[in-house]
Scaffold this motif. Structure first.
Motif, PDB file in Angstrom:
ATOM      1  N   ALA A 116       0.929  -1.292   0.269  1.00 52.33           N
ATOM      2  CA  ALA A 116      -0.256  -0.052  -0.199  1.00 52.33           C
ATOM      3  C   ALA A 116       1.128   1.293  -0.354  1.00 52.33           C
ATOM      4  N   LEU A 117       0.270   1.979  -1.049  1.00 50.13           N
ATOM      5  CA  LEU A 117       1.317   3.396  -1.277  1.00 50.13           C
ATOM      6  C   LEU A 117       0.618   4.337   0.067  1.00 50.13           C
ATOM      7  N   VAL A 118       0.995   5.286   0.616  1.00 46.97           N
ATOM      8  CA  VAL A 118       0.928   6.519   1.039  1.00 46.97           C
ATOM      9  C   VAL A 118       0.382   8.032   0.366  1.00 46.97           C
ATOM     10  N   THR A 119      -0.236   8.568   0.394  1.00 47.16           N
ATOM     11  CA  THR A 119      -1.071   9.674  -0.565  1.00 47.16           C
ATOM     12  C   THR A 119      -0.888  10.344   0.787  1.00 47.16           C
ATOM     13  N   GLY A 120      -0.931  10.472   1.894  1.00 45.48           N
ATOM     14  CA  GLY A 120      -0.766  12.087   2.365  1.00 45.48           C
ATOM     15  C   GLY A 120       0.605  11.777   3.896  1.00 45.48           C
ATOM     16  N   VAL A 121       0.971  12.331   4.410  1.00 45.92           N
ATOM     17  CA  VAL A 121       1.478  12.724   5.515  1.00 45.92           C
ATOM     18  C   VAL A 121       1.602  13.592   6.184  1.00 45.92           C
ATOM     19  N   GLN A 122       1.343  13.984   7.473  1.00 47.87           N
ATOM     20  CA  GLN A 122       1.965  15.034   8.538  1.00 47.87           C
ATOM     21  C   GLN A 122       2.552  14.851   9.669  1.00 47.87           C
ATOM     22  N   MET A 123       2.979  15.874   9.996  1.00 49.53           N
ATOM     23  CA  MET A 123       3.190  15.571  11.629  1.00 49.53           C
ATOM     24  C   MET A 123       3.413  16.829  12.413  1.00 49.53           C
ATOM     25  N   GLU A 125       2.823  20.236  15.648  1.00 45.02           N
ATOM     26  CA  GLU A 125       3.773  20.659  17.174  1.00 45.02           C
ATOM     27  C   GLU A 125       3.348  19.742  18.293  1.00 45.02           C
ATOM     28  N   ASP A 126       1.982  18.829  18.199  1.00 44.91           N
ATOM     29  CA  ASP A 126       1.965  18.482  19.579  1.00 44.91           C
ATOM     30  C   ASP A 126       2.379  16.719  19.358  1.00 44.91           C
ATOM     31  N   GLY A 127       3.131  16.855  18.656  1.00 42.76           N
ATOM     32  CA  GLY A 127       3.769  15.742  18.665  1.00 42.76           C
ATOM     33  C   GLY A 127       2.664  14.364  18.268  1.00 42.76           C
ATOM     34  N   THR A 128       1.545  13.966  17.092  1.00 41.10           N
ATOM     35  CA  THR A 128       0.898  13.691  16.758  1.00 41.10           C
ATOM     36  C   THR A 128       1.103  13.610  15.499  1.00 41.10           C
ATOM     37  N   ALA A 129       0.953  12.869  14.636  1.00 42.54           N
ATOM     38  CA  ALA A 129       1.285  12.741  13.018  1.00 42.54           C
ATOM     39  C   ALA A 129       0.172  12.019  12.521  1.00 42.54           C
ATOM     40  N   ARG A 130      -0.065  12.141  11.187  1.00 46.15           N
ATOM     41  CA  ARG A 130      -0.869  11.172  10.887  1.00 46.15           C
ATOM     42  C   ARG A 130      -0.351  10.522   9.304  1.00 46.15           C
ATOM     43  N   MET A 131      -1.098   9.775   8.830  1.00 54.47           N
ATOM     44  CA  MET A 131       0.042   9.023   7.450  1.00 54.47           C
ATOM     45  C   MET A 131      -1.364   8.260   6.800  1.00 54.47           C
ATOM     46  N   ASP A 132      -2.037   9.011   5.464  1.00 49.08           N
ATOM     47  CA  ASP A 132      -2.596   8.235   4.923  1.00 49.08           C
ATOM     48  C   ASP A 132      -2.214   7.462   3.688  1.00 49.08           C
ATOM     49  N   PHE A 133      -3.355   6.634   3.223  1.00 52.41           N
ATOM     50  CA  PHE A 133      -2.837   5.324   2.884  1.00 52.41           C
ATOM     51  C   PHE A 133      -3.865   4.794   2.044  1.00 52.41           C
ATOM     52  N   ASP A 134      -3.081   4.153   0.829  1.00 57.02           N
ATOM     53  CA  ASP A 134      -4.732   3.560  -0.675  1.00 57.02           C
ATOM     54  C   ASP A 134      -4.606   2.369   0.158  1.00 57.02           C
ATOM     55  N   VAL A 135      -5.538   2.128   1.002  1.00 56.22           N
ATOM     56  CA  VAL A 135      -5.973   0.314   0.860  1.00 56.22           C
ATOM     57  C   VAL A 135      -7.388   0.502   1.204  1.00 56.22           C
ATOM     58  N   PRO A 136      -7.848  -0.274   0.159  1.00 56.10           N
ATOM     59  CA  PRO A 136      -9.447  -0.182  -0.040  1.00 56.10           C
ATOM     60  C   PRO A 136      -9.816  -1.343   0.491  1.00 56.10           C
ATOM     61  N   GLN A 137     -10.910  -0.822   0.877  1.00 52.53           N
ATOM     62  CA  GLN A 137     -11.748  -2.129   2.215  1.00 52.53           C
ATOM     63  C   GLN A 137     -10.735  -2.166   2.885  1.00 52.53           C
ATOM     64  N   ALA A 138      -9.855  -1.784   3.592  1.00 55.64           N
ATOM     65  CA  ALA A 138      -8.677  -2.074   5.019  1.00 55.64           C
ATOM     66  C   ALA A 138      -9.702  -2.728   5.941  1.00 55.64           C
ATOM     67  N   ASP A 139      -9.342  -3.976   6.654  1.00 54.95           N
ATOM     68  CA  ASP A 139     -10.295  -3.771   8.243  1.00 54.95           C
ATOM     69  C   ASP A 139      -8.826  -2.629   9.027  1.00 54.95           C
ATOM     70  N   ASN A 140     -10.148  -2.095   9.283  1.00 57.89           N
ATOM     71  CA  ASN A 140      -9.241  -0.984  10.797  1.00 57.89           C
ATOM     72  C   ASN A 140      -8.894  -1.401  11.718  1.00 57.89           C
ATOM     73  N   ASP A 141      -9.350  -3.340  12.041  1.00 63.39           N
ATOM     74  CA  ASP A 141      -8.815  -3.533  13.192  1.00 63.39           C
ATOM     75  C   ASP A 141      -7.736  -3.921  12.959  1.00 63.39           C
ATOM     76  N   ARG A 142      -7.069  -4.260  11.725  1.00 68.32           N
ATOM     77  CA  ARG A 142      -5.439  -4.993  11.696  1.00 68.32           C
ATOM     78  C   ARG A 142      -4.477  -3.918  11.499  1.00 68.32           C
ATOM     79  N   LYS A 180       2.200   8.161  -2.936  1.00 72.00           N
ATOM     80  CA  LYS A 180       1.499   7.528  -4.449  1.00 72.00           C
ATOM     81  C   LYS A 180       2.127   8.615  -5.164  1.00 72.00           C
ATOM     82  N   SER A 181       1.881  10.268  -5.138  1.00 73.95           N
ATOM     83  CA  SER A 181       2.121  11.332  -5.783  1.00 73.95           C
ATOM     84  C   SER A 181       3.709  11.530  -5.715  1.00 73.95           C
TER      85      SER A 181
END
Length: 241
Positions: A116-123, A125-142, A180-181
């Motif tokens: 699966a490829l990364v479609t976005g990322v942002q770190m 200043e509060d010590g958190t980050a988010r990553m977006d992945f191209d994962v169609p129909q992914a099981d969020n528990d996994r 991906k981009s």
């Protein structure tokens, strides 16, 4: 290959005696700069320039003609001569932890979800980050279950290093370019920086990282959002204390 940027070659040197190469009111081009100017989802360094007349905070960075200007908090100040550049150590450390943590997360998602490829990322200043992945129909528990392996990799204190390879080599090797981009910008002579976490991951990146995973605090998966049919947004945070 062209020499790497100072913040890549000397990531632990956060105080540097250097010279003003060029100056304009409110901005300066340093002969050598320890500051990471931001990019790839990582926030730019914070810090100070100490000069013979006092000190001034660095308010940001701006690329112009292949050069990176440091923007000064005092827009009227014009510097000259010797300066002492000081990177905020706490903020740099947090960004290094977050960026290394996103690579570990990326490694496990890449392995568990068929490249699966990364479609976005942002770190942040509060010590958190988010990553977006191209994962169609992914099981969020996994995806949530990856928190354990991520922290196992941190506890194993895996070495982290970087190497440079030709751009065509990076494009030709499956998994080196994960976005991906876009890919990190090449060096002047066409090299791409590859960040390696020993035994776990190898991918193109232009950010700053820890020298071993054990220098990071533990990571928690805070939330998983469904962003359309294909996209999953994984939010992580560093655990304090």
């Amino acid at each position: 290959m062209a020499p790497p940027a100072f913040y890549h070659a000397h990531p632990d040197i956060l105080v540097l005696e250097t010279q003003v190469a060029h100056a304009r009111p409110g901005r300066v081009l340093l002969a050598e700069s320890p500051f990471y100017p931001g990019g790839g989802g990582q926030l730019p360094d914070r810090g100070m320039l100490r000069h013979r007349g006092g000190e001034v905070a660095v308010a940001g960075f701006e690329a112009d003609g292949g050069r990176i200007w440091a923007l000064l908090a005092n827009p009227a100040l014009e510097l000259a001569g010797a300066v002492r550049a000081e990177v905020d150590p706490g903020f740099r450390q947090m960004m290094r932890e977050l960026h290394t943590g996103t690579h570990i997360l990326n490694a496990f998602v890449f392995q568990a979800f068929d490249g699966a490829l990364v479609t976005g990322v942002q770190m942040n200043e509060d010590g958190t980050a988010r990553m977006d992945f191209d994962v169609p129909q992914a099981d969020n528990d996994r995806l949530r279950a990856l928190e354990g392996p991520i922290n196992d990799a941190i506890r194993q204190n895996l070495p982290v290093r970087d190497v440079y390879v030709p751009l065509e080599t990076a494009r030709g090797e499956h998994g080196l370019i994960r976005s991906k981009s876009a890919a990190p910008p090449p060096t002047e002579d066409g090299g791409i920086r590859i960040v390696e976490i020993a035994g776990l991951d190898r991918q193109a990146c232009g950010g700053t990282h820890l020298s071993e995973t054990g220098a990071s605090r533990p990571v928690r998966i805070l939330k998983i959002d469904n962003k359309g049919r294909h996209n999953r947004r994984v939010r992580i945070g560093l655990v304090n204390g």
